[in-house]
Write a protein that holds these residues in place. Structure first.
Motif: not given
Length: 508
Positions: A216, A175, A105, A136
């Motif tokens: 994540s 995202k 992440d 992510t």
């Protein structure tokens, strides 16, 4: 269930909403045993960060060595790293140990939009990305990695994610929470350009602290447990959305609060809850019967009802069977009222039973104008037998079985009234105009929405085996709805004939 060991390498949050504290909760909620190596000690609360202390990197290296020398590591989640030296230390450890699953992440941009890393740390982070199986980023972080402006559209997000995935040879979970609009879609993009899209309505909550950390960690745990990437991401998102939906039940701080990591676990008493919100289930179940609905729309009874060419004898044959069906359906709804565990649900099902008997049933018999109703057809009997049998299962299953009669019937009638199944249906001179106009009824629409909300909320709270039985009962009822419209077919000459058949799905 095999329990996997998942290591979080990240900073600490003393309020427990983000960082390693959130990671450990997310790992546990998704079926793993969580461990943590601390990269930074952060003095923060729900309102903001006050101070950061970064321990010496030789101590971080000692933490990582102590864990990996002793414990089998099935997956690693990497979060806040902070400095080039910390990033290099973690990268060297990853290269030596080669964990089977690595999710990074890239904590680079704060929710406020402030850059959290200096130029050297950003460059170092770029070098660690190829060591991951998945990264992510949110949209500002994706833009930094891609060296581009922040994406403002779905297509721009996919383009940036694809470029990053190809450049670094890594999967990207882009995202879309920063996109404008009522939706919050995500996309899993692989280095070859493959895309798996995940839709979802935006959840209205001020408690979004730690969502990136938690997601994540949940994905890393799901993959370590054996899920493929699309399934693992989907399961982690369903868990996250359920936890966000329940976050208002917590009372943590005065700022942006945390999600409720264990909401589903506590309510169901099981790690592998099906997850998802009522709105997610509504979309999933409606999409799940898309083929049944399309086949129903194409039936001669529906198409000829819409264009006004349906023979009167076919219409009356349908009304006669519907009258017989409604009598039994009312009994099922009354039974649901006795099974319902709370007064609101009891009142709703009893109201619906009264509506079936007093409203629709009387109207149907008026339309028959004294003509004999006859005996129930095999289809009518099969459908009502299925509903009655569902009442011998748990209440939630019986409620799910009763839903398609509300939902599909209302959907077809509403689209008939609006002319979406043929403009002729809007003509006041249409031979069945009075019957079609009956669908322009706010009370009927409200009852349908109440039934959908009641059943999907039951499904959202259900344990996995119960939700699966609910879905099965719902699906079978949807097919019976199709068969009910099919049972009075219309031949090419315009006359009615019986079209009863054995149902495709066993009722038992």
């Amino acid at each position: 269930m095999e329990i996997v060991n998942v290591l979080s390498i990240a900073g600490a949050d003393p309020t427990g909403g983000a960082g390693i504290q959130a990671d450990l909760k997310a790992i546990a909620a998704n079926g793993g045993y969580g461990m943590a190596a601390v990269t930074a000690l952060v003095a923060q609360n729900t309102c903001g960060v006050r101070d950061v202390h970064v321990p010496p990197t030789d101590f971080l290296a000692a933490q990582l060595a102590a864990v990996s020398d002793d414990v089998r590591i099935d997956a690693v989640k990497v979060g806040m790293l902070g400095t080039p030296e910390v990033i290099t230390t973690v990268a060297e450890w990853l290269e030596r140990t080669r964990p089977p699953v690595v999710v990074i992440d890239p904590v680079m941009v704060a929710a406020s939009g402030d850059r959290l890393l200096g130029a050297e740390a950003e460059a170092a982070l770029q070098r660690i990305l190829p060591l991951a199986d998945l990264i992510t980023p949110n949209l500002p972080e994706l833009a930094v990695i891609a060296g581009a402006p922040v994406a403002e559209t779905w297509d721009a997000m996919l383009e940036q994610a694809g470029a990053v995935a190809a450049q670094h040879g890594v999967r990207v979970l882009a995202k879309g929470g920063h996109l404008a609009g009522p939706s919050s879609p995500d996309a899993l993009v692989d280095p070859s350009g493959g895309v798996v899209a995940f839709a979802g309505a935006r959840i209205a909550t001020g408690n979004s602290h730690g969502t990136g950390c938690s997601l994540s960690s949940a994905v890393a745990t799901r993959i370590a447990r054996g899920a493929d990437w699309a399934t693992g991401v989907g399961a982690a998102r369903a868990w996250l959305r359920e936890s966000l939906q329940a976050s208002d039940a917590l009372d943590v701080g005065q700022g942006s609060g945390p999600l409720h990591h264990f909401a589903g676990l506590w309510s169901r008493g099981a790690v592998d809850g099906a997850g998802g919100t009522a709105s997610d289930i509504r979309a999933e179940w409606w999409d799940g019967i898309a083929e049944v609905r399309a086949a129903t729309d194409a039936l001669p009874f529906i198409t000829r009802l819409a264009d006004g060419s349906l023979p009167r004898e076919a219409f009356l044959a349908y009304v006669a069977q519907d009258s017989l069906y409604l009598g039994e359906y009312a009994r099922v709804l009354a039974r649901l009222s006795t099974l319902a565990p709370d007064p609101a649900a009891q009142r709703f099902w009893l109201h619906a039973a009264q509506g079936a008997l007093i409203g629709e049933l009387e109207l149907h018999r008026d339309r028959l104008d004294g003509a004999p109703i006859g005996a129930p057809s095999p289809t009518t009997t099969g459908y009502t037998n299925h509903l009655v049998a569902s009442c011998s299962d748990e209440y939630a299953v019986a409620a799910a079985a009763a839903l398609p009669c509300f939902w599909m019937y209302s959907d077809i009638g509403t689209r008939l009234f609006r002319g979406e199944l043929g403009e002729r249906a809007c003509d006041p001179e249409h031979p069945y105009a009075e019957w079609i106009a009956a669908y322009d009824d706010a009370a009927f629409a409200a009852d349908t929405e109440s039934a959908i909300a009641l059943v999907t909320e039951l499904a959202a709270a259900a344990r996995p085996d119960l939700r699966e039985r609910m879905w099965g009962a719902f699906r079978i009822s949807a097919e019976w709805e199709h068969d009910f419209f099919r049972q009075t077919a219309v031949d090419g000459a315009g006359s009615a004939r019986s079209a009863d058949r054995e149902h495709l799905v066993p009722v038992s």
